[in-house]
Scaffold this motif. Structure first.
Motif, PDB file in Angstrom:
ATOM      1  N   ARG A   1       0.830  -1.203   0.000  1.00  0.00           N
ATOM      2  CA  ARG A   1       0.000   0.000   0.000  1.00  0.00           C
ATOM      3  C   ARG A   1       0.868   1.258   0.000  1.00  0.00           C
ATOM      4  O   ARG A   1       0.613   2.209  -0.747  1.00  0.00           O
ATOM      5  CB  ARG A   1      -0.918  -0.004   1.220  1.00  0.00           C
ATOM      6  CG  ARG A   1      -1.848   1.202   1.289  1.00  0.00           C
ATOM      7  CD  ARG A   1      -2.811   1.083   2.445  1.00  0.00           C
ATOM      8  NE  ARG A   1      -2.107   1.019   3.724  1.00  0.00           N
ATOM      9  CZ  ARG A   1      -2.716   0.909   4.904  1.00  0.00           C
ATOM     10  NH1 ARG A   1      -4.031   0.834   4.956  1.00  0.00           N
ATOM     11  NH2 ARG A   1      -2.017   0.864   6.015  1.00  0.00           N
ATOM     12  N   GLY A   2       1.910   1.253   0.822  1.00  0.00           N
ATOM     13  CA  GLY A   2       2.786   2.411   0.870  1.00  0.00           C
ATOM     14  C   GLY A   2       3.545   2.619  -0.427  1.00  0.00           C
ATOM     15  O   GLY A   2       3.693   3.763  -0.900  1.00  0.00           O
ATOM     16  N   PHE A   3       4.008   1.534  -1.016  1.00  0.00           N
ATOM     17  CA  PHE A   3       4.776   1.662  -2.248  1.00  0.00           C
ATOM     18  C   PHE A   3       3.886   2.117  -3.401  1.00  0.00           C
ATOM     19  O   PHE A   3       4.289   2.938  -4.229  1.00  0.00           O
ATOM     20  CB  PHE A   3       5.451   0.339  -2.569  1.00  0.00           C
ATOM     21  CG  PHE A   3       6.740   0.491  -3.326  1.00  0.00           C
ATOM     22  CD1 PHE A   3       7.694   1.412  -2.930  1.00  0.00           C
ATOM     23  CD2 PHE A   3       7.005  -0.289  -4.442  1.00  0.00           C
ATOM     24  CE1 PHE A   3       8.881   1.562  -3.617  1.00  0.00           C
ATOM     25  CE2 PHE A   3       8.185  -0.153  -5.141  1.00  0.00           C
ATOM     26  CZ  PHE A   3       9.127   0.777  -4.724  1.00  0.00           C
ATOM     27  N   ILE A   4       2.665   1.593  -3.471  1.00  0.00           N
ATOM     28  CA  ILE A   4       1.722   2.033  -4.508  1.00  0.00           C
ATOM     29  C   ILE A   4       1.487   3.536  -4.379  1.00  0.00           C
ATOM     30  O   ILE A   4       1.462   4.268  -5.377  1.00  0.00           O
ATOM     31  CB  ILE A   4       0.398   1.249  -4.404  1.00  0.00           C
ATOM     32  CG1 ILE A   4       0.608  -0.187  -4.892  1.00  0.00           C
ATOM     33  CG2 ILE A   4      -0.703   1.928  -5.214  1.00  0.00           C
ATOM     34  CD1 ILE A   4      -0.566  -1.107  -4.606  1.00  0.00           C
ATOM     35  N   ARG A   5       1.325   3.991  -3.156  1.00  0.00           N
ATOM     36  CA  ARG A   5       1.114   5.420  -2.926  1.00  0.00           C
ATOM     37  C   ARG A   5       2.302   6.233  -3.445  1.00  0.00           C
ATOM     38  O   ARG A   5       2.121   7.256  -4.125  1.00  0.00           O
ATOM     39  CB  ARG A   5       0.902   5.654  -1.424  1.00  0.00           C
ATOM     40  CG  ARG A   5       1.157   7.070  -0.934  1.00  0.00           C
ATOM     41  CD  ARG A   5       0.175   8.077  -1.478  1.00  0.00           C
ATOM     42  NE  ARG A   5       0.563   9.425  -1.061  1.00  0.00           N
ATOM     43  CZ  ARG A   5       0.218  10.529  -1.713  1.00  0.00           C
ATOM     44  NH1 ARG A   5      -0.507  10.455  -2.812  1.00  0.00           N
ATOM     45  NH2 ARG A   5       0.610  11.707  -1.286  1.00  0.00           N
ATOM     46  N   GLN A   6       3.509   5.781  -3.168  1.00  0.00           N
ATOM     47  CA  GLN A   6       4.689   6.528  -3.597  1.00  0.00           C
ATOM     48  C   GLN A   6       4.806   6.590  -5.115  1.00  0.00           C
ATOM     49  O   GLN A   6       5.203   7.606  -5.685  1.00  0.00           O
ATOM     50  CB  GLN A   6       5.952   5.897  -2.999  1.00  0.00           C
ATOM     51  CG  GLN A   6       6.028   5.935  -1.485  1.00  0.00           C
ATOM     52  CD  GLN A   6       5.871   7.345  -0.932  1.00  0.00           C
ATOM     53  OE1 GLN A   6       6.461   8.291  -1.436  1.00  0.00           O
ATOM     54  NE2 GLN A   6       5.064   7.473   0.106  1.00  0.00           N
ATOM     55  N   LEU A   7       4.466   5.516  -5.788  1.00  0.00           N
ATOM     56  CA  LEU A   7       4.685   5.444  -7.234  1.00  0.00           C
ATOM     57  C   LEU A   7       3.578   6.083  -8.050  1.00  0.00           C
ATOM     58  O   LEU A   7       3.816   6.508  -9.191  1.00  0.00           O
ATOM     59  CB  LEU A   7       4.848   3.978  -7.658  1.00  0.00           C
ATOM     60  CG  LEU A   7       5.966   3.201  -6.965  1.00  0.00           C
ATOM     61  CD1 LEU A   7       6.093   1.813  -7.573  1.00  0.00           C
ATOM     62  CD2 LEU A   7       7.301   3.934  -7.049  1.00  0.00           C
ATOM     63  N   THR A   8       2.374   6.162  -7.487  1.00  0.00           N
ATOM     64  CA  THR A   8       1.239   6.643  -8.281  1.00  0.00           C
ATOM     65  C   THR A   8       0.690   7.981  -7.790  1.00  0.00           C
ATOM     66  O   THR A   8      -0.289   8.476  -8.348  1.00  0.00           O
ATOM     67  CB  THR A   8       0.095   5.609  -8.272  1.00  0.00           C
ATOM     68  OG1 THR A   8      -0.365   5.429  -6.922  1.00  0.00           O
ATOM     69  CG2 THR A   8       0.564   4.268  -8.824  1.00  0.00           C
ATOM     70  N   ALA A   9       1.325   8.582  -6.789  1.00  0.00           N
ATOM     71  CA  ALA A   9       0.822   9.852  -6.245  1.00  0.00           C
ATOM     72  C   ALA A   9       1.052  10.988  -7.239  1.00  0.00           C
ATOM     73  O   ALA A   9       2.195  11.306  -7.578  1.00  0.00           O
ATOM     74  CB  ALA A   9       1.515  10.157  -4.919  1.00  0.00           C
ATOM     75  N   ARG A  10      -0.026  11.594  -7.692  1.00  0.00           N
ATOM     76  CA  ARG A  10       0.103  12.642  -8.706  1.00  0.00           C
ATOM     77  C   ARG A  10       0.719  13.922  -8.146  1.00  0.00           C
ATOM     78  O   ARG A  10       1.195  14.760  -8.903  1.00  0.00           O
ATOM     79  CB  ARG A  10      -1.263  12.915  -9.340  1.00  0.00           C
ATOM     80  CG  ARG A  10      -1.793  11.706 -10.120  1.00  0.00           C
ATOM     81  CD  ARG A  10      -3.075  12.007 -10.857  1.00  0.00           C
ATOM     82  NE  ARG A  10      -3.624  10.822 -11.495  1.00  0.00           N
ATOM     83  CZ  ARG A  10      -3.324  10.393 -12.713  1.00  0.00           C
ATOM     84  NH1 ARG A  10      -2.434  11.076 -13.432  1.00  0.00           N
ATOM     85  NH2 ARG A  10      -3.872   9.304 -13.211  1.00  0.00           N
TER      86      ARG A  10
END
Length: 368
Positions: free
Chosen positions: A73-82
């Motif tokens: 969840r944290g990594f997805i947030r880092q990679l896809t945060a606009r």
């Protein structure tokens, strides 16, 4: 002078190639700025680079042990945060060339939407990112947000794959001219000259993974009372105070691996691309213990086995199994296979190839 903005994410082995390429671009007299997480500031500023931190208020610490769900969840947030893309655009000028870690899909999308010449930097095997990574939870989450990785990479002006094309399982396929295998971003290195008694470097990931502490202890237990000296680097992910250290081992939070490897006979690693390439550049055989099945580590281990330069064992391998694996690479033909790779890489410089390609994309001045 070209204005080049690099965007990174704190994920361990992805950082050194970008930092080294940025240093090479700056060395040639061009303006370089790096966008990343605040905790990366010291590393880049020590390299003489101008650094800017993301405005994201959500903390990100890859060295903190997390559950698989929380880590994803944290990594997805880092990679896809606009908002990271917004930070990039706020930093660029109309004439900027942008170099982005291939995983930062939101930043890639923002750079392309703004019309900047854009480079995706692939720090390991493209076969992993275009395969398990793209098809797994991270890639699926990116597609759900309209940030399909394959589309974004295809739309880049260059995709620089910072590895050896012959080792990368994707290297044998046909790719557009925008895809360039630079070779490893690793300074030219002489073959190791083993000291006596034989020395083994053990270094697992700087990122925290479940079971990593136990794996480190098993390495120490497996090589205790053997005829080798062990140099263990723990990084921030392992609590060295809780380890039982045998008399033939020394433990360090950090040591420059190039300096240690120069006198080693073998390396025990986790299959991280950076450590693996560094060992091969020294002509050293490897025992690889992948720490996480969803990352590129198992693929790297298989590639090393395929060229005969090492063996891959499970993260949960017993001390006896670890001892057997080390004895195998120390006494078998694996050193010769690693030396052949090192010899093929000598005279090549992936850092220079990458910098040349980035600077070839500098925006052309508009004619009056």
């Amino acid at each position: 002078m070209t204005d080049v903005v690099f965007a990174t994410v704190d994920a361990g082995g992805n950082v050194p190639p970008m930092r080294d390429i940025a240093v090479e671009v700056a060395r040639r007299g061009h303006r370089v700025r790096v966008l990343g997480h605040e905790q990366q500031r010291t590393s880049f500023e020590r390299a003489g680079l101008e650094f800017h931190a993301y405005s994201d208020p959500e903390p990100w610490d890859p060295t903190e042990l997390k559950s698989t769900f929380d880590g994803l969840r944290g990594f997805i947030r880092q990679l896809t945060a606009r908002d990271k893309g917004d930070d990039l655009i706020a930093l660029t000028t109309p004439d900027s060339v942008v170099v982005v870690d291939c995983m930062l899909v939101a930043v890639l999308g923002a750079a392309q939407d703004a019309g900047h010449p854009t480079v995706a930097l692939v720090h390991a095997f493209h076969a992993y990112f275009d395969g398990p990574w793209r098809r797994g939870p991270l890639g699926m989450a990116a597609r759900l947000k309209g940030l399909g990785p394959r589309r974004l990479w295809k739309n880049c002006d260059a995709v620089l794959v910072c590895t050896d094309r012959e080792l990368d399982p994707a290297g044998s396929r046909d790719w557009p001219d925008t895809f360039v295998w630079t070779g490893p971003v690793q300074p030219e290195t002489r073959s190791a000259v083993p000291v006596a008694p034989r020395r083994v470097l053990a270094s697992l990931s700087t990122i925290a993974f479940p079971g990593q502490q136990e794996a480190v202890q098993n390495i120490l237990d497996g090589l205790a009372d053997t005829a080798v000296d062990v140099v263990l680097t723990t990084g921030p992910a392992v609590d060295s105070a809780s380890l039982t250290v045998p008399a033939n081992a020394e433990v360090h939070a950090f040591l420059p691996h190039d300096e240690v490897m120069a006198g080693c006979s073998a390396v025990i690693g986790h299959g991280g691309h950076s450590t693996t390439v560094r060992a091969l550049a020294h002509g050293l055989p490897l025992v690889i213990m992948p720490m996480h099945p969803m990352l590129d580590q198992p693929m790297v281990g298989k590639a090393v086995e395929a060229i005969g330069a090492g063996v891959s064992i499970k993260r949960t391998a017993s001390p006896e199994q670890i001892r057997t694996a080390i004895e195998t690479v120390l006494d078998g033909p694996h050193r010769a296979a690693a030396e052949a790779i090192a010899e093929r890489w000598r005279g090549a410089d992936g850092t220079v190839v990458a910098a040349d390609r980035i600077l070839a994309l500098q925006p052309k001045p508009v004619s009056p």
